[in-house]
Design an enzyme around this catalytic site. Structure first.
Site, mmCIF file in Angstrom:
data_model
loop_
_atom_site.group_PDB
_atom_site.id
_atom_site.type_symbol
_atom_site.label_atom_id
_atom_site.label_comp_id
_atom_site.label_asym_id
_atom_site.label_seq_id
_atom_site.Cartn_x
_atom_site.Cartn_y
_atom_site.Cartn_z
ATOM 1 N N ASP A 1 -3.148 -6.055 -8.106
ATOM 2 C CA ASP A 1 -4.564 -5.785 -8.255
ATOM 3 C C ASP A 1 -5.095 -6.851 -7.513
ATOM 4 O OD1 ASP A 1 -7.037 -5.754 -9.634
ATOM 5 O OD2 ASP A 1 -5.829 -4.822 -11.383
ATOM 6 N N HIS B 1 -5.809 -5.655 -4.056
ATOM 7 C CA HIS B 1 -6.872 -4.912 -4.128
ATOM 8 C C HIS B 1 -8.032 -5.841 -3.182
ATOM 9 C CE1 HIS B 1 -6.007 -2.225 -7.758
ATOM 10 N NE2 HIS B 1 -4.985 -2.118 -6.946
#
Length: 486
Positions: free
Chosen positions: A293, A316
């Site tokens: 993430d 991310h």
């Protein structure tokens, strides 16, 4: 004459005897065995009144002895080793109680060190190192390895964190050790989080049934969390394979993170690297993050955050948000992200807000960002939604004063994506020295996208970004105006 000499000699011998006997009786330092109580005589000072203190022969606790000996030996006795409190360190025995006991002892001594030594693996169940009554400036020296349990029974119905430090003044975690959340059992076997499922439990028996069924709870824990603390430092250690976020700071001030490594597979769900929320004056530097993430996530209530010399990927990217979920107010300001390398990430530098929120994001600087095969390097998304569909709403968290300087590298999908609110457009966006090229042999896959984004191009860009509106929006729809005060 001889009698006089003998009497004189006897007199002097008697005086010498009394002097010698008196010295022998002078108390010094004694240790009383059996119950390990310590007794000592207060040392005389230099000059002044040398009368004996009322505590001269009083009982000295082990903690006081540690302080006294520590002062006389460079602080060595202020170290509380978990092995001395019963930890096995074999990776199988439960060492939780030993960690709790070592902390309880260290907590009573200012500037003490709780030591987790190298060469051992410690199995520790969910634990909280709380500090309302602790002394200041405690060091958690981590050189060994701490692993999380993988049995569902150790987590009950689900916990939000595994290792937590709360309400401390001056807490440092440092060393060359490892915190391993052993998250694969959560990623592979547990169902996706379902809030509706939690509401269907009718009794504690239902919760126990799930926790004993072998299936891991739907609520996944953060590996290491700091809450309500001031003067927090994390240096040198490795965090890996957390069930969810690896390192979280909530309601903290004066945070320093440096020279740490965070790693989990790129496909591990929701495994943010570092998560900041309601925290101020934070510096994150010289850190390598690979996760599933956001490498670094900055949430509401954060200000004066400085991130530099960070290596991110997979993951991310570095994100501010998502902000304003469920019509909440969110405020983030004074954030600098510089000298960062990103590779194989979903986004590079991103601001994301939910529709319907309020508050503001302002005074943001992204500079000297080097990207390799990043899907979308530059993004502002005021329509963020992590579901298949979200309701359209008019209000939004206001975004202003966002500066992009020297952002270079390659992308795999879209170079720039500015999707701003109709009712609260993005303002004060500046682009300076932007050079982004497609990995497909220079072929541009998608054009830069802008919607209601206002700002200025300070230099020419690659690719050409001609969708950014100049100046400021002339009007804002009154019905959709948002409360941007913070």
């Amino acid at each position: 004459m001889r009698t006089f000499n003998l009497k004189t000699l006897s007199f002097f011998v008697l005086i010498a005897f009394f002097i010698s006997f008196s010295s022998f009786l002078e108390p010094c330092y004694a240790r009383k065995g059996g119950n390990k109580q310590h007794w000592r005589k207060k040392q005389k000072g230099y000059g002044g009144d040398h009368r004996r203190s009322a505590r001269e022969d009083s009982y000295i606790t082990p903690e006081e002895t540690a302080v006294t000996l520590g002062e006389n030996s460079g602080g060595v006795s202020n170290v509380f080793n978990v092995l001395d409190y019963g930890a096995k360190g074999d990776g199988k025995a439960d060492d939780t109680k030993a960690f709790e006991a070592a902390w309880a002892a260290a907590c009573k001594v200012q500037a003490s060190t709780m030591s987790v030594p190298s060469g051992s693996v410690f199995l520790v169940k969910p634990i909280s190192f709380s500090g309302p009554n602790c002394e200041a400036n405690i060091v958690f020296q981590l050189d060994g390895k701490i692993i999380a349990p993988t049995s569902s029974g150790d987590w009950g119905s689900g916990l939000l964190q595994w290792i937590e430090f709360t309400k401390l003044k001056g807490i440092s975690i440092k060393g060359s050790g490892v915190i391993d959340g052993q998250g694969s059992v959560w990623w592979n076997d547990s169902p996706k989080y379902n809030p509706a499922k939690e509401s269907t439990y009718s009794s504690l028996d239902d919760l126990a049934t799930e926790s004993n069924s072998g299936e891991m709870p739907s609520t996944k824990p953060t590996a290491l969390r700091f809450y309500g603390s001031d003067g927090v430092s994390v240096t040198g250690i490795t965090l890996q394979n957390s069930p969810q976020a690896h390192l979280k700071f909530d309601d903290c001030t004066n945070v320093q993170v440096s020279d740490i490594s965070i790693s989990s597979p790129g496909n591990s769900p929701n495994t943010d690297g570092i998560h900041l929320q309601n925290s101020q004056n934070a510096v994150i530097s010289a850190t390598s993050i690979a996760c599933g993430d956001d490498c670094i996530s900055i949430q509401t209530g954060c200000s004066n955050v400085n991130i530099h010399n960070v290596n991110c990927g997979p993951g991310h990217g570095v994100s501010i948000g998502g902000l304003g979920k469920d019509n909440t107010k969110a405020c983030v300001s004074n954030v600098t992200v510089r000298d960062v390398q990103m590779h194989n990430t979903l986004t590079g530098v991103r601001i994301k807000t939910w529709q319907g929120g309020s508050g503001s994001v302002q005074n943001i600087m992204f500079s000297n960002i080097q990207l390799t095969e990043v899907e979308t390097p530059i993004m502002i998304d005021q329509f963020y939604c992590d579901k298949s569909k979200c309701q359209n709403q008019s209000s939004a968290v206001a975004v202003s004063g966002v500066n992009y300087v020297n952002i270079q590298g390659t992308y795999t999908s879209k170079p720039v994506h500015f999707a701003c609110s109709d009712s609260s457009p993005c303002t004060g966006v500046s682009l300076d020295t932007i050079e982004l090229k497609s990995v497909d042999e220079g072929k541009q896959l998608y054009d830069p996208f802008c919607w209601e984004a206002y700002g200025v191009l300070k230099t020419s860009t690659v690719p050409q970004i001609d969708c950014l509106k100049k100046g400021k929006p002339s009007t804002i729809t009154q019905s959709g105006s948002s409360d941007s005060s913070c």
